[in-house]
Design a protein around this motif. Structure first.
Motif, PDB file in Angstrom:
ATOM      1  N   ARG A   1     -32.093 -34.527   1.933  1.00 25.14           N
ATOM      2  CA  ARG A   1     -32.972 -33.356   2.095  1.00 25.14           C
ATOM      3  C   ARG A   1     -34.242 -33.726   2.834  1.00 25.14           C
ATOM      4  NH1 ARG A   1     -31.962 -31.770  -3.982  1.00 25.14           N
ATOM      5  NH2 ARG A   1     -32.525 -33.942  -4.030  1.00 25.14           N
ATOM      6  N   ILE A   2     -34.751 -34.919   2.563  1.00 25.27           N
ATOM      7  CA  ILE A   2     -35.963 -35.356   3.252  1.00 25.27           C
ATOM      8  C   ILE A   2     -35.635 -35.777   4.676  1.00 25.27           C
ATOM      9  CG2 ILE A   2     -37.750 -37.147   3.305  1.00 25.27           C
ATOM     10  CD1 ILE A   2     -37.798 -36.997   0.252  1.00 25.27           C
ATOM     11  N   ARG A   3     -34.500 -36.439   4.846  1.00 23.88           N
ATOM     12  CA  ARG A   3     -34.081 -36.882   6.176  1.00 23.88           C
ATOM     13  C   ARG A   3     -33.959 -35.712   7.144  1.00 23.88           C
ATOM     14  NH1 ARG A   3     -30.127 -40.444   4.192  1.00 23.88           N
ATOM     15  NH2 ARG A   3     -28.612 -38.797   4.465  1.00 23.88           N
ATOM     16  N   GLY A   4     -33.546 -34.560   6.633  1.00 25.15           N
ATOM     17  CA  GLY A   4     -33.322 -33.397   7.487  1.00 25.15           C
ATOM     18  C   GLY A   4     -34.549 -32.560   7.776  1.00 25.15           C
ATOM     19  N   LEU A   5     -35.689 -32.916   7.205  1.00 25.21           N
ATOM     20  CA  LEU A   5     -36.893 -32.104   7.404  1.00 25.21           C
ATOM     21  C   LEU A   5     -37.469 -32.299   8.802  1.00 25.21           C
ATOM     22  CD1 LEU A   5     -38.738 -32.692   4.013  1.00 25.21           C
ATOM     23  CD2 LEU A   5     -37.572 -30.610   4.749  1.00 25.21           C
ATOM     24  N   SER A   6     -37.939 -31.202   9.369  1.00 24.59           N
ATOM     25  CA  SER A   6     -38.586 -31.245  10.687  1.00 24.59           C
ATOM     26  C   SER A   6     -40.078 -31.064  10.524  1.00 24.59           C
ATOM     27  CB  SER A   6     -38.070 -30.108  11.574  1.00 24.59           C
ATOM     28  OG  SER A   6     -36.690 -30.236  11.760  1.00 24.59           O
ATOM     29  N   VAL A   7     -40.835 -31.853  11.240  1.00 27.33           N
ATOM     30  CA  VAL A   7     -42.291 -31.735  11.219  1.00 27.33           C
ATOM     31  C   VAL A   7     -42.692 -30.713  12.270  1.00 27.33           C
ATOM     32  CG1 VAL A   7     -44.475 -32.942  11.598  1.00 27.33           C
ATOM     33  CG2 VAL A   7     -42.609 -34.092  10.387  1.00 27.33           C
TER      34      VAL A   7
ATOM     35  N   LEU B   1     -40.969 -31.577  -1.819  1.00 29.95           N
ATOM     36  CA  LEU B   1     -42.399 -31.903  -1.838  1.00 29.95           C
ATOM     37  C   LEU B   1     -42.700 -32.974  -2.885  1.00 29.95           C
ATOM     38  CD1 LEU B   1     -44.119 -28.429  -1.353  1.00 29.95           C
ATOM     39  CD2 LEU B   1     -43.956 -30.296   0.294  1.00 29.95           C
ATOM     40  N   LYS B   2     -42.018 -32.879  -4.029  1.00 28.43           N
ATOM     41  CA  LYS B   2     -42.204 -33.873  -5.091  1.00 28.43           C
ATOM     42  C   LYS B   2     -41.760 -35.256  -4.606  1.00 28.43           C
ATOM     43  CE  LYS B   2     -41.209 -34.402 -10.006  1.00 28.43           C
ATOM     44  NZ  LYS B   2     -40.445 -33.886 -11.140  1.00 28.43           N
ATOM     45  N   LYS B   3     -40.601 -35.305  -3.945  1.00 34.39           N
ATOM     46  CA  LYS B   3     -40.081 -36.576  -3.424  1.00 34.39           C
ATOM     47  C   LYS B   3     -40.988 -37.123  -2.319  1.00 34.39           C
ATOM     48  CE  LYS B   3     -35.281 -36.073  -4.670  1.00 34.39           C
ATOM     49  NZ  LYS B   3     -35.076 -37.205  -5.551  1.00 34.39           N
ATOM     50  N   LEU B   4     -41.508 -36.242  -1.480  1.00 33.65           N
ATOM     51  CA  LEU B   4     -42.418 -36.681  -0.419  1.00 33.65           C
ATOM     52  C   LEU B   4     -43.711 -37.235  -1.003  1.00 33.65           C
ATOM     53  CD1 LEU B   4     -41.888 -33.829   2.162  1.00 33.65           C
ATOM     54  CD2 LEU B   4     -41.438 -36.254   2.552  1.00 33.65           C
ATOM     55  N   LYS B   5     -44.179 -36.624  -2.081  1.00 28.84           N
ATOM     56  CA  LYS B   5     -45.393 -37.105  -2.733  1.00 28.84           C
ATOM     57  C   LYS B   5     -45.160 -38.517  -3.284  1.00 28.84           C
ATOM     58  CE  LYS B   5     -48.982 -35.398  -5.806  1.00 28.84           C
ATOM     59  NZ  LYS B   5     -49.384 -34.358  -6.745  1.00 28.84           N
ATOM     60  N   GLN B   6     -43.964 -38.724  -3.866  1.00 30.26           N
ATOM     61  CA  GLN B   6     -43.615 -40.042  -4.397  1.00 30.26           C
ATOM     62  C   GLN B   6     -43.481 -41.069  -3.277  1.00 30.26           C
ATOM     63  OE1 GLN B   6     -40.003 -39.016  -6.447  1.00 30.26           O
ATOM     64  NE2 GLN B   6     -41.054 -38.470  -8.349  1.00 30.26           N
ATOM     65  N   ALA B   7     -43.013 -40.627  -2.116  1.00 30.24           N
ATOM     66  CA  ALA B   7     -42.765 -41.535  -0.988  1.00 30.24           C
ATOM     67  C   ALA B   7     -43.961 -41.653  -0.050  1.00 30.24           C
ATOM     68  CB  ALA B   7     -41.545 -41.053  -0.206  1.00 30.24           C
ATOM     69  N   ARG B   8     -45.047 -40.968  -0.372  1.00 28.36           N
ATOM     70  CA  ARG B   8     -46.202 -40.933   0.532  1.00 28.36           C
ATOM     71  C   ARG B   8     -46.698 -42.338   0.891  1.00 28.36           C
ATOM     72  NH1 ARG B   8     -50.784 -37.140  -1.163  1.00 28.36           N
ATOM     73  NH2 ARG B   8     -50.515 -38.297  -3.072  1.00 28.36           N
ATOM     74  N   GLY B   9     -46.787 -43.229  -0.086  1.00 28.81           N
ATOM     75  CA  GLY B   9     -47.254 -44.595   0.165  1.00 28.81           C
ATOM     76  C   GLY B   9     -46.373 -45.307   1.175  1.00 28.81           C
ATOM     77  N   TYR B  10     -45.073 -45.150   1.004  1.00 28.59           N
ATOM     78  CA  TYR B  10     -44.119 -45.770   1.933  1.00 28.59           C
ATOM     79  C   TYR B  10     -44.270 -45.177   3.332  1.00 28.59           C
ATOM     80  CZ  TYR B  10     -39.747 -46.811   4.314  1.00 28.59           C
ATOM     81  OH  TYR B  10     -38.817 -47.197   5.243  1.00 28.59           O
ATOM     82  N   ILE B  11     -44.365 -43.858   3.408  1.00 27.73           N
ATOM     83  CA  ILE B  11     -44.482 -43.175   4.705  1.00 27.73           C
ATOM     84  C   ILE B  11     -45.765 -43.620   5.408  1.00 27.73           C
ATOM     85  CG2 ILE B  11     -44.751 -40.917   5.833  1.00 27.73           C
ATOM     86  CD1 ILE B  11     -43.007 -39.787   3.470  1.00 27.73           C
TER      87      ILE B  11
END
Length: 115
Positions: free
Chosen positions: A29-35, A65-75
């Motif tokens: 789901r995150i992989r498919g997101l477009s900015v 959004l929850k997963k992106l928040k968790q992955a924010r440091g990595y990103i």
């Protein structure tokens, strides 16, 4: 006064880098997101990342959004590596509503035109 060229460059570079980082994430789901856009604060310390939500329902958006928040440091660390900057902006993710608003406005104009 508008944003400095430095901040505008930062926005542009983040708009290129973040989709690359997202495309390498484990969650489909995150992989498919477009900015859609990246908007930095005037001093460039914070950046709001606007995402396209066309194929996600409300609960999927919340999960993403929850997963992106968790992955924010990595990103952010991947963006730091890619740019070579001293510091990367603090990223906040949100879904973009502009497309929906534009479509509703077009529908209204079409209705008006038909009358």
């Amino acid at each position: 006064m508008g944003k400095s060229i430095k901040v505008q460059r930062k926005e542009s570079l983040l708009k290129e880098i973040i989709p690359e980082v997202l495309s390498q994430m484990g969650d489909g789901r995150i992989r498919g997101l477009s900015v859609v856009d990246v908007v930095c604060s005037r001093d460039g310390s914070d950046a709001k990342v606007y995402l396209e939500k066309s194929y996600l329902n409300d609960s999927e958006q919340k999960t993403a959004l929850k997963k992106l928040k968790q992955a924010r440091g990595y990103i952010q660390s991947q963006a730091l590596k890619a740019t070579g900057w001293y510091k990367v902006p603090n990223l906040t993710f949100t879904f973009d509503d502009m497309l929906e608003h534009e479509n509703k406005m077009e529908e209204l104009f079409d209705k008006i035109k038909k009358k």
